[in-house]
Motif scaffolding. Structure first.
Motif, PDB file in Angstrom:
ATOM      1  N   ILE A  25      11.630  34.824   3.831  1.00 25.06           N
ATOM      2  CA  ILE A  25      12.047  34.644   2.440  1.00 25.06           C
ATOM      3  C   ILE A  25      10.879  34.819   1.485  1.00 25.06           C
ATOM      4  O   ILE A  25      11.021  35.419   0.416  1.00 25.06           O
ATOM      5  N   ARG A  26       9.707  34.325   1.869  1.00 24.53           N
ATOM      6  CA  ARG A  26       8.568  34.346   0.952  1.00 24.53           C
ATOM      7  C   ARG A  26       8.196  35.754   0.524  1.00 24.53           C
ATOM      8  O   ARG A  26       8.090  36.040  -0.664  1.00 24.53           O
ATOM      9  N   PHE A  27       8.003  36.668   1.485  1.00 25.30           N
ATOM     10  CA  PHE A  27       7.551  37.971   1.041  1.00 25.30           C
ATOM     11  C   PHE A  27       8.666  38.777   0.414  1.00 25.30           C
ATOM     12  O   PHE A  27       8.444  39.664  -0.398  1.00 25.30           O
ATOM     13  N   TYR A  28       9.921  38.458   0.711  1.00 28.75           N
ATOM     14  CA  TYR A  28      11.048  39.081   0.005  1.00 28.75           C
ATOM     15  C   TYR A  28      11.015  38.681  -1.471  1.00 28.75           C
ATOM     16  O   TYR A  28      11.193  39.518  -2.368  1.00 28.75           O
ATOM     17  N   LEU A  29      10.772  37.403  -1.730  1.00 23.06           N
ATOM     18  CA  LEU A  29      10.715  36.916  -3.110  1.00 23.06           C
ATOM     19  C   LEU A  29       9.478  37.451  -3.835  1.00 23.06           C
ATOM     20  O   LEU A  29       9.545  37.789  -5.022  1.00 23.06           O
ATOM     21  N   LEU A  30       8.335  37.526  -3.137  1.00 22.56           N
ATOM     22  CA  LEU A  30       7.115  38.057  -3.756  1.00 22.56           C
ATOM     23  C   LEU A  30       7.320  39.499  -4.199  1.00 22.56           C
ATOM     24  O   LEU A  30       6.936  39.880  -5.308  1.00 22.56           O
ATOM     25  N   ARG A  31       7.907  40.300  -3.349  1.00 24.15           N
ATOM     26  CA  ARG A  31       8.158  41.706  -3.680  1.00 24.15           C
ATOM     27  C   ARG A  31       9.115  41.807  -4.866  1.00 24.15           C
ATOM     28  O   ARG A  31       8.911  42.607  -5.784  1.00 24.15           O
ATOM     29  N   SER A  32      10.161  40.988  -4.859  1.00 25.94           N
ATOM     30  CA  SER A  32      11.158  41.022  -5.931  1.00 25.94           C
ATOM     31  C   SER A  32      10.547  40.599  -7.261  1.00 25.94           C
ATOM     32  O   SER A  32      10.807  41.205  -8.304  1.00 25.94           O
ATOM     33  N   LEU A  33       9.714  39.538  -7.231  1.00 29.81           N
ATOM     34  CA  LEU A  33       9.083  39.066  -8.467  1.00 29.81           C
ATOM     35  C   LEU A  33       8.102  40.102  -8.997  1.00 29.81           C
ATOM     36  O   LEU A  33       8.038  40.334 -10.211  1.00 29.81           O
ATOM     37  N   ARG A  34       7.341  40.711  -8.134  1.00 34.82           N
ATOM     38  CA  ARG A  34       6.388  41.757  -8.539  1.00 34.82           C
ATOM     39  C   ARG A  34       7.114  42.860  -9.297  1.00 34.82           C
ATOM     40  O   ARG A  34       6.663  43.323 -10.344  1.00 34.82           O
ATOM     41  N   ARG A  35       8.254  43.281  -8.783  1.00 36.61           N
ATOM     42  CA  ARG A  35       9.036  44.336  -9.430  1.00 36.61           C
ATOM     43  C   ARG A  35       9.554  43.883 -10.789  1.00 36.61           C
ATOM     44  O   ARG A  35       9.525  44.635 -11.764  1.00 36.61           O
ATOM     45  N   LEU A  36      10.026  42.649 -10.869  1.00 34.43           N
ATOM     46  CA  LEU A  36      10.562  42.133 -12.128  1.00 34.43           C
ATOM     47  C   LEU A  36       9.488  42.022 -13.204  1.00 34.43           C
ATOM     48  O   LEU A  36       9.729  42.360 -14.372  1.00 34.43           O
ATOM     49  N   ILE A  37       8.317  41.532 -12.824  1.00 32.35           N
ATOM     50  CA  ILE A  37       7.231  41.383 -13.800  1.00 32.35           C
ATOM     51  C   ILE A  37       6.792  42.745 -14.328  1.00 32.35           C
ATOM     52  O   ILE A  37       6.599  42.928 -15.531  1.00 32.35           O
ATOM     53  N   HIS A  38       6.634  43.706 -13.432  1.00 30.04           N
ATOM     54  CA  HIS A  38       6.242  45.047 -13.874  1.00 30.04           C
ATOM     55  C   HIS A  38       7.311  45.653 -14.786  1.00 30.04           C
ATOM     56  O   HIS A  38       6.993  46.307 -15.784  1.00 30.04           O
ATOM     57  N   LYS A  39       8.558  45.415 -14.456  1.00 32.75           N
ATOM     58  CA  LYS A  39       9.661  45.937 -15.262  1.00 32.75           C
ATOM     59  C   LYS A  39       9.659  45.305 -16.649  1.00 32.75           C
ATOM     60  O   LYS A  39       9.824  45.992 -17.665  1.00 32.75           O
ATOM     61  N   GLU A  40       9.447  43.986 -16.700  1.00 32.58           N
ATOM     62  CA  GLU A  40       9.451  43.280 -17.974  1.00 32.58           C
ATOM     63  C   GLU A  40       8.259  43.686 -18.835  1.00 32.58           C
ATOM     64  O   GLU A  40       8.384  43.875 -20.054  1.00 32.58           O
ATOM     65  N   LYS A  41       7.098  43.840 -18.212  1.00 33.78           N
ATOM     66  CA  LYS A  41       5.922  44.259 -18.959  1.00 33.78           C
ATOM     67  C   LYS A  41       6.073  45.684 -19.475  1.00 33.78           C
ATOM     68  O   LYS A  41       5.670  45.988 -20.601  1.00 33.78           O
ATOM     69  N   SER A  42       6.682  46.540 -18.678  1.00 36.15           N
ATOM     70  CA  SER A  42       6.922  47.921 -19.106  1.00 36.15           C
ATOM     71  C   SER A  42       7.891  47.955 -20.279  1.00 36.15           C
ATOM     72  O   SER A  42       7.728  48.741 -21.221  1.00 36.15           O
ATOM     73  N   ARG A  43       8.906  47.083 -20.219  1.00 38.06           N
ATOM     74  CA  ARG A  43       9.881  47.030 -21.313  1.00 38.06           C
ATOM     75  C   ARG A  43       9.216  46.588 -22.607  1.00 38.06           C
ATOM     76  O   ARG A  43       9.476  47.153 -23.674  1.00 38.06           O
TER      77      ARG A  43
END
Length: 205
Positions: A74-92
């Motif tokens: 679960i941990r690295f699944y969540l880490l990968r998902s959060l990384r993608r969300l943060i990059h997406k939000e910063k890009s937006r």
């Protein structure tokens, strides 16, 4: 607890959550929130943005829980998902800026790994020097070190999060350490500076 037992525990907890067990959902949230938040700090200094991304992540997980695939970590699944969300939000946010604001924002999306190192003990000469030499590394090298020595992930897990091959993940971490040794040597310091930092963070090199 062995790694296999940890994976088994994660697997069954995840399956309970997928089947609508709210207790399992909040167990996952409570267990991994701090880890996710600390990881997010390496991508942004905006703590509110990180918390919003974490909450969005868990809202999406809850909303689409029945469609989620099986996982055993679960941990690295969540880490990968959060990384993608943060990059997406910063890009937006960056794309919404214009003119001078864009130029200013372009200086912001640098990973804060070296800043976090210095913040641990600002009066320490060793940490000051280490913070400086960390700047010679690329963002990917710094993130690789973070995932390897702070999150204690395997090279396979690091490769999955970064979207690269296992060999590339291994090479990235090796080259990062090699570049650090070279940079520290130029400043008259040995790799002991790095060892001290890792020891203070309860990490093992």
């Amino acid at each position: 607890m062995t790694k296999k037992r940890e994976f088994d525990k994660d697997y069954f907890l995840w399956e309970r959550f997928k089947k609508g067990d709210n207790k399992a959902f909040f167990s996952i949230y409570d267990k991994f929130f701090d880890t996710l938040f600390n990881y997010g700090l390496h991508f942004s200094r905006d703590k509110d943005l990180i918390k919003d991304c974490i909450h969005d992540l868990f809202l999406d997980l809850y909303k689409y829980r029945e469609k989620l695939s099986e996982i055993d970590n679960i941990r690295f699944y969540l880490l990968r998902s959060l990384r993608r969300l943060i990059h997406k939000e910063k890009s937006r946010k960056i794309s919404a800026l214009r003119g001078e604001q864009i130029l200013m924002q372009n200086d912001i999306p640098q990973m804060a790994f070296e800043d976090n190192l210095i913040a641990i003990e600002t009066e320490s000469e060793n940490n000051r020097v280490l913070g400086e030499v960390m700047k010679v590394l690329s963002d990917r090298q710094r993130e690789g070190l973070l995932l390897k020595y702070e999150q204690n992930l395997s090279y396979k897990e690091i490769a999955y999060i970064l979207g690269i091959s296992v060999e590339s993940a291994r090479t990235s971490v090796y080259r990062a350490l090699k570049d650090l040794r070279k940079a520290l040597k130029k400043k008259g310091f040995s790799m002991q500076v790095l060892f001290i930092f890792l020891r203070n963070r309860n990490l093992i090199l």
